[in-house]
Design an enzyme around this catalytic site. Structure first.
Site, PDB file in Angstrom:
ATOM      1  N   GLU A  65       0.540  -1.623  -0.062  1.00 34.88           N
ATOM      2  CA  GLU A  65       0.151  -0.042  -0.045  1.00 34.88           C
ATOM      3  C   GLU A  65       1.245   0.787   0.212  1.00 34.88           C
ATOM      4  O   GLU A  65       2.255   1.448   0.567  1.00 34.88           O
ATOM      5  CB  GLU A  65      -0.583  -0.185   1.282  1.00 34.88           C
ATOM      6  CG  GLU A  65      -1.658   0.921   0.992  1.00 34.88           C
ATOM      7  CD  GLU A  65      -3.238   0.960   2.546  1.00 34.88           C
ATOM      8  OE1 GLU A  65      -2.217   0.927   3.430  1.00 34.88           O
ATOM      9  OE2 GLU A  65      -4.175   1.840   2.297  1.00 34.88           O
ATOM     10  N   GLY A 112       3.904   1.958  10.419  1.00 33.38           N
ATOM     11  CA  GLY A 112       3.169   1.513  12.178  1.00 33.38           C
ATOM     12  C   GLY A 112       2.949   0.062  11.660  1.00 33.38           C
ATOM     13  O   GLY A 112       2.884  -0.398  12.253  1.00 33.38           O
ATOM     14  N   GLU A 136      -2.555  -3.675   6.831  1.00 36.57           N
ATOM     15  CA  GLU A 136      -3.484  -4.307   6.701  1.00 36.57           C
ATOM     16  C   GLU A 136      -3.865  -5.818   6.487  1.00 36.57           C
ATOM     17  O   GLU A 136      -4.834  -5.730   5.769  1.00 36.57           O
ATOM     18  CB  GLU A 136      -5.162  -3.713   7.245  1.00 36.57           C
ATOM     19  CG  GLU A 136      -5.256  -2.958   5.986  1.00 36.57           C
ATOM     20  CD  GLU A 136      -4.804  -1.386   5.803  1.00 36.57           C
ATOM     21  OE1 GLU A 136      -3.659  -1.042   6.391  1.00 36.57           O
ATOM     22  OE2 GLU A 136      -5.319  -0.565   5.024  1.00 36.57           O
ATOM     23  N   HIS A 143      -7.176  -1.208  15.099  1.00 35.72           N
ATOM     24  CA  HIS A 143      -6.877  -0.136  13.621  1.00 35.72           C
ATOM     25  C   HIS A 143      -7.013  -1.676  13.084  1.00 35.72           C
ATOM     26  O   HIS A 143      -7.526  -1.330  11.926  1.00 35.72           O
ATOM     27  CB  HIS A 143      -5.910   0.890  13.822  1.00 35.72           C
ATOM     28  CG  HIS A 143      -5.486   1.324  12.665  1.00 35.72           C
ATOM     29  ND1 HIS A 143      -6.321   2.774  12.540  1.00 35.72           N
ATOM     30  CD2 HIS A 143      -5.234   1.389  11.461  1.00 35.72           C
ATOM     31  CE1 HIS A 143      -5.769   3.029  11.432  1.00 35.72           C
ATOM     32  NE2 HIS A 143      -5.427   2.212  10.711  1.00 35.72           N
ATOM     33  N   GLU A 144      -5.685  -2.366  12.838  1.00 35.51           N
ATOM     34  CA  GLU A 144      -6.007  -2.999  11.548  1.00 35.51           C
ATOM     35  C   GLU A 144      -7.216  -4.232  11.788  1.00 35.51           C
ATOM     36  O   GLU A 144      -7.382  -4.245  10.724  1.00 35.51           O
ATOM     37  CB  GLU A 144      -4.365  -3.074  11.964  1.00 35.51           C
ATOM     38  CG  GLU A 144      -3.563  -3.329  11.992  1.00 35.51           C
ATOM     39  CD  GLU A 144      -3.210  -1.541  10.749  1.00 35.51           C
ATOM     40  OE1 GLU A 144      -3.527  -1.693   9.729  1.00 35.51           O
ATOM     41  OE2 GLU A 144      -2.207  -0.703  10.811  1.00 35.51           O
TER      42      GLU A 144
HETATM   43 ZN    ZN Z   1      -4.642   2.279   9.162  1.00 41.51          ZN
END
Ligand code: ZN
Length: 1029
Positions: free
Chosen positions: A299, A433, A436, A468-469
């Site tokens: 990504e 960080g 996903e 979050h992921e």
């Molecule tokens: Zn994200």
């Protein structure tokens, strides 16, 4: 994707004064206005673009390589393309070709249309001439040459790498071909750091076309074959246009709509040495031996570096992955492994199941490494956490958290996670960080690994990233934005859910204060002119523009708007609407979300979700609501809260604001909250005459700032001085935040700010205190950088007189309450950085205990950074920390040691750390942005860091691409504390000299705006500060 600096948020200054003044360029030429100006186009060339309401026409004309008939089309294209490449800023216009889909039949043009058509023709012709006479035609010699001849201009196609004309001239791919399945075989050589691949792409033809265009970058294609239906497969020639990372195959005859074809590409490539694509990484194991591994980060646009593909999020397909490796490694990919075959060469081929879901290319992932794992079954999914073998014991917390959250999301969204396995993998050298990838989430080690005995704050960080992921597995993976302009549909939601799911499932982690901080941070970013709408309607096409979408507006403002919406809608509608939205699946645009939420309407007479939310997502910035009151009549007025160094900057933006409010008779319980919809510039609200005061924006769940006027502020301040608890802690923090913001805008004096802060001597809650400290430390740092020494001393005295007692009364032992830890670390970091004796003594005592016990007597996790930073001030301390840094395998501790090392004021050491960070090795290059931001806060560091960035710019952008989050962070931390004309000119001069190596980044504009605003703030407030502090 998760940005890697979340962990620093609490301690990083929220940039105090961000800024403004770059009016966007007006639209270049809007040829869209009249569709009859152009002949109808082949459907092949119609690419669906961001906003569902319109179509972007990309390549104009299918057989146009030899066509001479579409004169003004080709002129327009040349015009548009040249403009796109020349434009000195990101053009806000969507595209010169932007228009409604034209009817195929000829309609009789009206007189007005004719006039417009002729006008456009003249305009196009004259601008084309101007362009011709300008130097530097961006495209082929053929294209430029043609313009010179007497024949009408031909389409400007670029030259392929081999000299042939490349049959496509847009960054976006044509929609004429859709991939259905990729069959991907890779053979990896971790000794030579190379790989070979074969990609077999099954595709269907959507519209008749003579070309197939897809992405490929840094791959050497060695052979290509093509097969239509049951026909024999034939070898084909592949053309490549490197600047746009595209390859193409041209055909003499049309491929017909509905046909099924197979393109097979063999290729070789090097493993990447940066952080994207299929890249190599290494680490030293506990024996000190170097271990290598390979992992992916695709990504937003790097899948094309590992295999040729239609690398846009809307081209979803299924994938079957095979990886050949040496024994001694394992491989992982999105799906469970199906089988392993031993090849005659002795190498092993792992084959994974074909994906059971259609997915975007950026979510494909694979890893070859020697990791080990812990696992657990959750519902029908096998959850595993992988790490290097020596860190296995640090994986349990992540496994527990992921398991619990997976169950939560399965239930809440009423759609089960669709894959049979979910891996969470800690990669030793990883830039983001976390990422996903469907079924194979990758993390930095510091975002996933944590010991069971670590501080609740360290655990909070891990839980945040995992939540979050995991949310992305639904918002992002299952339902994906159609194009990167709507990235907020992925990231706004993942950020919203990371807080919301944890507040529900892990209340002990007390995420409420962090979420409030996120809203404040988003406002700082969004208050300047260089900000952008959450749902970006202007051009997002180049890799840099796509990368720049990964910013605080997309993540944090996106999440803040969702919170505001949820707290405005009747109970149940938000969840029901989201379930509708998720069930639509596939690719979406923002309007699909509003439609799903509207369908879930529960009350008959309701505000339209779409009407309200469009005002928040389609325009940048946010409103300031000013309250004025005459007895029972309360007048609310809205305007754009825009920080600008130029008084002339004005926007007429209007928002539909769900204004919430409480009053003195009922002010803290949720049931006290009332709501008023402010749609116009001004409206009147009636309250009882006996109401003494109003507090708007209850709990600060709305994305706006409130000004109460002199009288309004005075009564609120009185009320707080009488009884702090008359408002909730978040409302108190909101008042502090708002008054600092208003002082920046020049609407209240600094004296009023200090007058509000007077109440804070009675404050004990985390949210208001950390907000006050963060605002004051921003002011302190600016004054310090300006060497306003007398003011710095007075500011220090002010902070100590207001908060000194609280600082000294902090306990330095273990503590369980997260919000107490947040407060303690904020207070003590401030105290020790101001050199408060009590603080530095305690810190040194803890440090000595730690070193004397051979690091067995632990320092509480939340205090490590402050303790290490105090220790790093002495030569001896710095050296012993450096040793500890080299030997520590404990990631969260290691990162805090690094911050302490980087906080040094010794110029020679500063220079050494910076080059070590850029070099990689002792200090991993992934940590360079953290090193730079830490140094920028210190006085000595910030000047050296700026020089370092200037001198090493080219090497820096090799590692952190132009537009990427790390580069945004580097620009911001190095420039945001400048406040003089000299620095402004220097920063401006440096960035404009970069040209295509970064001058057009939005973060550069933001940096310049920020310096101008800092300058303005200083001019306005230095006299007041001298008087009042
Ligand atoms: Zn994200």
């Amino acid at each position: 994707m998760e940005d890697p600096f979340d962990s620093e948020r609490a301690s990083l200054p929220r940039n105090m004064i961000e800024n403004s003044m770059f009016e966007e360029e007006p639209d270049v030429v809007d040829l869209a206005k009249d569709s009859t100006a152009f002949p109808a186009l082949e459907p092949d060339e119609v690419v669906y673009e961001p906003h569902c309401s319109r179509l972007l026409v990309r390549g104009l004309g299918e057989n146009d390589l030899d066509d001479e008939e579409d004169d003004y089309e080709s002129s327009a294209r040349l015009l548009g393309m040249s403009f796109m490449n020349r434009s000195s800023t990101h053009s806000p216009s969507s595209s010169p070709y932007n228009r409604q889909a034209p009817p195929r039949s000829c309609s009789r043009p009206s007189a007005r249309m004719l006039v417009v058509g002729v006008f456009i023709l003249v305009l196009v012709a004259s601008m084309a001439m101007v362009l011709y006479f300008l130097p530097g035609c961006t495209f082929t010699k053929a294209g430029c040459g043609k313009a010179n001849s007497s024949t009408p201009m031909e389409p400007a196609y670029p030259n392929s790498a081999n000299g042939d004309l490349f049959p496509w001239n847009e960054l976006r791919l044509p929609a004429s071909v859709r991939p259905v399945n990729y069959d991907l075989s890779l053979t990896l050589n971790l000794t030579s750091m190379t790989f070979t691949g074969r990609t077999v792409i099954n595709m269907t033809i959507q519209h008749n076309t003579k070309r197939i265009v897809l992405h490929s970058s840094e791959l050497i294609i060695t052979k290509a074959t093509f097969q239509v239906g049951e026909d024999k497969s034939v070898e084909v020639k592949v053309l490549e246009y490197k600047p746009w990372q595209q390859i193409a195959v041209s055909f003499p005859e049309d491929l017909k709509a509905g046909q099924v074809c197979v393109l097979t590409l063999d290729y070789t490539a090097n493993l990447s040495h940066t952080y994207d694509g299929f890249y190599n990484s290494s680490y030293n194991d506990k024996t000190g031996a170097k271990r290598v591994l390979a992992a992916t980060q695709f990504e937003p646009q790097a899948a094309r570096k590992a295999f040729p593909c239609f690398d846009e999020p809307a081209f979803k397909a299924t994938f079957l992955v095979r990886i050949t490796r040496e024994p001694g490694y394992i491989t992982l990919s999105n799906m469970p492994q199906a089988k392993t075959t031993t090849l005659p060469s002795g190498l092993l081929e792992d084959e994974f199941e074909q994906t059971s879901v259609n997915m975007s290319t950026y979510l494909v992932a694979f890893i070859v490494a020697n990791f080990t794992s812990v696992t657990r079954n959750v519902s029908n999914t096998l959850v595993s956490v992988y790490s290097v073998p020596e860190k296995k014991e640090h994986t349990h917390y992540a496994l527990d958290t992921a398991s619990k959250l997976l169950q939560f999301y399965n239930t809440f969204f009423e759609i089960d996670y669709p894959l049979r396995k979910l891996d969470l993998v800690a990669i030793p050298d990883f830039l983001a960080g976390a990422m996903e990838n469907w079924g194979l989430i990758t993390f930095r080690e510091t975002s996933l690994l944590v010991g069971n005995q670590s501080s609740p704050l360290d655990k909070q960080l891990i839980a945040n990233v995992v939540a979050h992921e995991l949310a992305h597995q639904w918002f992002g993976n299952l339902v994906t934005m159609r194009w990167w302009n709507d990235l907020w549909l992925n990231e706004g939601f993942a950020t919203y859910w990371q807080y919301t799911s944890l507040m529900t499932e892990f209340p002990q982690l007390e995420l409420g204060n962090s979420f409030l901080g996120v809203r404040f941070k988003a406002m700082a970013k969004d208050s300047v002119n260089s900000s952008h709408p959450v749902s970006e309607s202007s051009q997002v096409t180049t890799p840099e523009q796509v990368s720049e979408m990964f910013d605080s507006v997309t993540y944090e403002k996106g999440a803040s708007l969702l919170l505001m919406l949820n707290s405005t809608l009747p109970d149940g509608q938000f969840r029901k609407g989201l379930i509708n939205y998720l069930n639509k699946g596939s690719n979406t645009v923002t309007e699909d979300l509003w439609n799903s939420l509207t369908q879930a309407q529960v009350l008959p007479q309701q505000e339209s979700v779409s009407d309200m939310m469009r005002t928040w997502t389609l325009q940048k910035g946010f409103p300031l609501v000013t309250v004025s009151r005459k007895a029972g009549q309360v007048t609310l007025t809205q305007e754009h809260f825009l920080l600008s160094a130029d008084n002339a900057t004005y926007t007429s933006s209007l928002w539909h604001i769900p204004v919430t409010y409480v009053n003195d008779s009922c002010s803290s319980a949720p049931s006290c909250r009332q709501i008023f919809h402010l749609r116009n510039k001004t409206a009147t609200l009636k309250v009882s005459d006996s109401v003494k005061w109003l507090k708007l924006n209850y709990m600060n769940t709305g994305f706006y700032i409130v000004h109460y006027g002199d009288e309004g502020w005075a009564t609120l301040i009185d009320a707080l001085k009488t009884d702090v608890n008359t408002l909730t802690p978040h409302d108190r923090a909101s008042l502090i935040h708002n008054i600092f913001a208003l002082s920046r805008l020049g609407r209240v004096s600094f004296r009023q700010v200090l007058s509000l802060l007077d109440y804070a001597t009675n404050e004990t809650e985390t949210a208001p205190l950390t907000e006050a400290l963060s605002q004051l430390s921003s002011v302190y740092r600016l004054l310090n950088k300006r060497q306003e020494l007398r003011l710095v001393a007075r500011m220090k005295a002010y902070v100590c007189s207001h908060f000194g007692q609280l600082m000294d009364s902090q306990d330095w032992g273990e503590e369980e309450s997260v919000s107490r830890l947040e407060l303690r670390s904020a207070l003590l970091e401030m105290a020790c950085s101001l050199g408060r004796q009590n603080c530095t003594d305690q810190a040194m005592a803890l440090y000595d205990q730690w070193t004397n016990s051979n690091q067995t007597k632990q320092i509480p996790g939340d205090l490590q950074r402050v303790v290490f930073s105090v220790a790093a001030k002495s030569d001896l301390g710095w050296r012993s920390l450096m040793e500890a840094y080299s030997s520590s395998t404990y990631d969260s501790e290691k990162r805090k040691i690094l911050q302490a090392l980087a906080s040094t004021q010794d110029p020679q050491i500063i220079v050494w750390i910076l080059s070590a960070g850029l070099e990689g090795g002792i200090i991993q290059t992934q940590e360079l942005p953290l090193v730079i931001s830490t140094m920028s806060d210190g006085f000595a560091g910030h000047l050296f860091v700026w020089d370092f960035v200037k001198e090493n710019w080219d090497r820096i952008i090799e590692k952190f691409p132009v537009g990427s989050y790390p580069i945004q962070s580097i620009i911001k931390s190095t420039t945001s504390q400048f406040s003089t004309q000299t620095h402004l000119e220097e920063v401006q001069g440096f960035f404009s000299s970069l040209k295509e190596r970064g001058s057009q980044m939005r973060s550069v504009q933001e940096a310049l705006e920020t310096i101008e605003l800092n300058q303005l703030w200083m001019d306005r407030n230095l006299p007041t500060l001298r008087h009042w502090l």
